[in-house]
Design an enzyme around this catalytic site. Structure first.
Site, PDB file in Angstrom:
ATOM      1  CD  GLU A 379      -2.752  -1.331  -0.044  1.00 58.39           C
ATOM      2  OE1 GLU A 379      -2.958  -0.319  -0.757  1.00 58.39           O
ATOM      3  OE2 GLU A 379      -3.190  -2.458  -0.329  1.00 58.39           O
ATOM      4  CG  HIS A 382      -1.183   0.961  -4.443  1.00 60.63           C
ATOM      5  ND1 HIS A 382      -1.184   0.822  -5.816  1.00 60.63           N
ATOM      6  CD2 HIS A 382      -1.638  -0.219  -3.936  1.00 60.63           C
ATOM      7  CE1 HIS A 382      -1.612  -0.392  -6.133  1.00 60.63           C
ATOM      8  NE2 HIS A 382      -1.888  -1.040  -5.021  1.00 60.63           N
TER       9      HIS A 382
END
Length: 588
Positions: A379, A382
């Site tokens: 994450e 991202h």
């Protein structure tokens, strides 16, 4: 032990809207701009520049509202006030989108001379890339009346997906597991049960899950058939050669890229077959069934991590990307980009979110496992991608495509994996990390390609006019499973029904992007880890591009040519070397 409710473990999303008045202010702005847009749309030719200015200014307001209220709802799904705010934001966004729905059809209705004039107007330079993306669809756009009719009938093409969603998420119930004294079986905890060391638990969970899906086979096969028919019909109406060509057109990805992915994986089946043959040997299985696929190689209790340990490992792992990247990475923890721990009412899973004007926030459900450490790295990949895309681009051009979205995330996972493997001291640590890397390849590159091949076969046959029943889908899937997994794996009857539990098949020609993304991240991480400053610089050019270039071109900028079949081959060679490592192990 960490105080999981401490402020440092909660995301600082209230920076976006510190009070109720701030939310109300943006709601009123969005309502007002929607009304203005409706008026301007009455004469788009005369008002085009005003429409574009309004669109540019209002998009960020709309995005802030929908992103913030969605994240607040995910903080605690039981909070009725948060639910109402999200529903209100959704309604306002729908009204705004409806008011703007005239725009693309209007641009596409212009003559070539009028379109050329727009592209040469210096006062509209900011919008030239946006225009060019829209003008690509001219030959695939119908008349205004036909487009309006298709829009009104859209609910019919969405019906198969809606039926499948409610059938599998609301109506379908699985039997209790006798081998676990009546423990619950769900689609969500199935993989957990498949990792159970007791073969009786694994087998019962496997057979119970797939027998339940099989009992709904006629409904699911009818639903999926009609989903495919709707897509293939739309492709014909819009003058594409096939449904796959239509779906890949948005990213400007040639169908040859899809086909070469399948071809490369076929040429490297032997690596996967060797992997399962060795896994069978190491686990001491007389027979290896599909319910043994998720068994970890490491026996006993795996290491647990605190969030602080996970943070430090992830920060250290991105050192190859340089000081600037690492410093920004640290800010994520200092500035509270993430909501860390699970709690009652909080949304499950993990994601990276945020708007153009906000920080790139992260929802986690950290539980101390190695997988949750990799989820943090994923994450953060991202969010770092979003950070650079926002800071380097106008709001019109910062949103990167799904095709490349999984590249930066899995790239960071591979940096973490490399760092951990170099730091590992015990045989157990080394084995767990090798197993994790092998499983990543199996799950992402091979398995998602198998899904992509199933999808392509089904569409090809239906486009040729064939009628497929549940037994036909089972036969296609069973044959693929045997070819991919090889002779060391018994293709149990239940696995032929697995296609029924893959919701991504309703997101047409989507699954291949997982495989291409992992391919690209493998190639690029190898370049950065083994190369020099120019490789890092090339990777940053990709992170900073936003959506200025189409994804194939973006990855070329980074140093990975997905249009070259040899690219997938090179990624699979990395998997082959990992299999070599596994085969060198004599016993567990």
């Amino acid at each position: 032990m960490a105080d999981k409710e401490a402020l440092q473990y909660r995301w600082a999303i209230d920076e976006m809207y510190p009070d109720e008045a701030a939310i109300k202010k943006d709601e009123e702005i969005l309502k007002q701009k929607t009304a203005e847009l409706s008026t301007l749309a009455e004469d788009p030719k005369k008002n085009l520049k005003a429409i574009l200015a309004l669109y540019h200014a209002t998009n960020t307001v709309a995005e802030n509202l929908i992103v913030y209220t969605h994240m607040k709802q995910d903080e605690d799904s039981r909070n009725s006030d948060a639910q109402r705010k999200y529903q209100q934001a959704s309604r306002l966004l729908q009204d705004y989108d409806a008011a703007f729905s005239f725009f693309e059809p209007y641009l596409l209705s212009l003559s070539e001379e009028e379109q050329k004039a727009l592209m040469e107007d210096p006062e509209l330079a900011l919008y030239h890339e946006m225009f060019a993306r829209i003008f690509r669809y001219k030959e695939h756009t119908l008349s205004a009346e036909e487009e309006a009719l298709l829009a009104k009938m859209q609910f019919l093409s969405e019906a198969p997906s809606d039926i499948y969603y409610f059938l599998t998420n609301a109506d379908m119930k699985f039997p209790k597991l006798k081998s676990l004294d009546g423990a619950e079986l769900t689609a969500e905890n199935f993989t957990t049960h498949e990792k159970n060391p007791d073969v009786a638990v694994r087998k019962e969970a496997f057979e119970s899950l797939y027998e339940t899906f099989r009992s709904f086979g006629n409904t699911i096969s009818t639903s999926y058939t009609n989903n495919v028919k709707a897509l293939t019909t739309q492709a014909k109406l819009r003058h594409y050669n096939s449904a796959i060509e239509m779906e890949l057109f948005a990213d400007n990805v040639p169908v040859a890229v899809y086909d070469s992915l399948l071809d490369s994986v076929h040429r490297h089946f032997s690596y996967l077959h060797r992997y399962y043959a060795k896994k069978k040997e190491l686990l001491g299985l007389k027979e290896q069934h599909m319910y043994d696929v998720y068994l970890p190689l490491l026996k006993g209790t795996a290491r647990r991590y605190t969030f602080e340990e996970a943070r430090d490992l992830c920060i250290a792992s991105v050192a190859p990307l340089g000081k600037e990247y690492q410093d920004i990475y640290r800010k994520a923890f200092d500035e509270r980009w993430m909501d860390v721990y699970p709690r009652e009412g909080k949304a499950g899973g993990a994601y990276s979110s945020g708007s153009y004007e906000s920080r790139p926030y992260i929802l986690l459900n950290f539980n101390g496992t190695l997988d949750s450490v990799f989820t943090l790295a994923h994450e953060m990949g991202h969010s770092m991608h979003s950070y650079f895309a926002k800071h380097e681009n106008d709001s019109l051009y910062y949103n990167y495509t799904i095709f490349v979205a999984e590249v930066a995330s899995t790239f960071n996972e591979l940096l973490l994996l490399d760092y951990l493997r170099k730091q590992a001291k015990t045989p157990e640590e080394k084995l767990e990390l090798l197993d994790h890397h092998l499983d990543s390849f199996k799950s992402t590159l091979y398995r998602q390609t198998m899904f992509a091949e199933f999808e392509k076969i089904v569409h090809d046959r239906i486009e040729k006019g064939e009628s497929l029943a549940c037994e036909d889908f089972d036969a296609i899937y069973g044959d693929l499973n045997r070819r991919y997994f090889g002779d060391a794996m018994i293709t149990d009857e239940g696995i032929t029904h697995e296609w029924m539990r893959i919701p991504h098949f309703y997101s047409n020609f989507y699954v291949y992007k997982y495989a291409t993304g992992f391919t690209a991240s493998t190639v690029l991480s190898q370049k950065v880890l083994n190369g020099g400053p120019k490789d890092v610089e090339a990777y940053f050019s990709f992170l900073k591009d936003g959506c200025h270039h189409f994804p194939i071109e973006q990855l070329k900028m980074a140093g990975c040519d997905m249009s070259d079949p040899k690219t997938v081959d090179s990624a699979l060679e990395v998997f082959g070397k990992l299999v070599d490592e596994l085969e060198a192990i004599k016993e567990l």
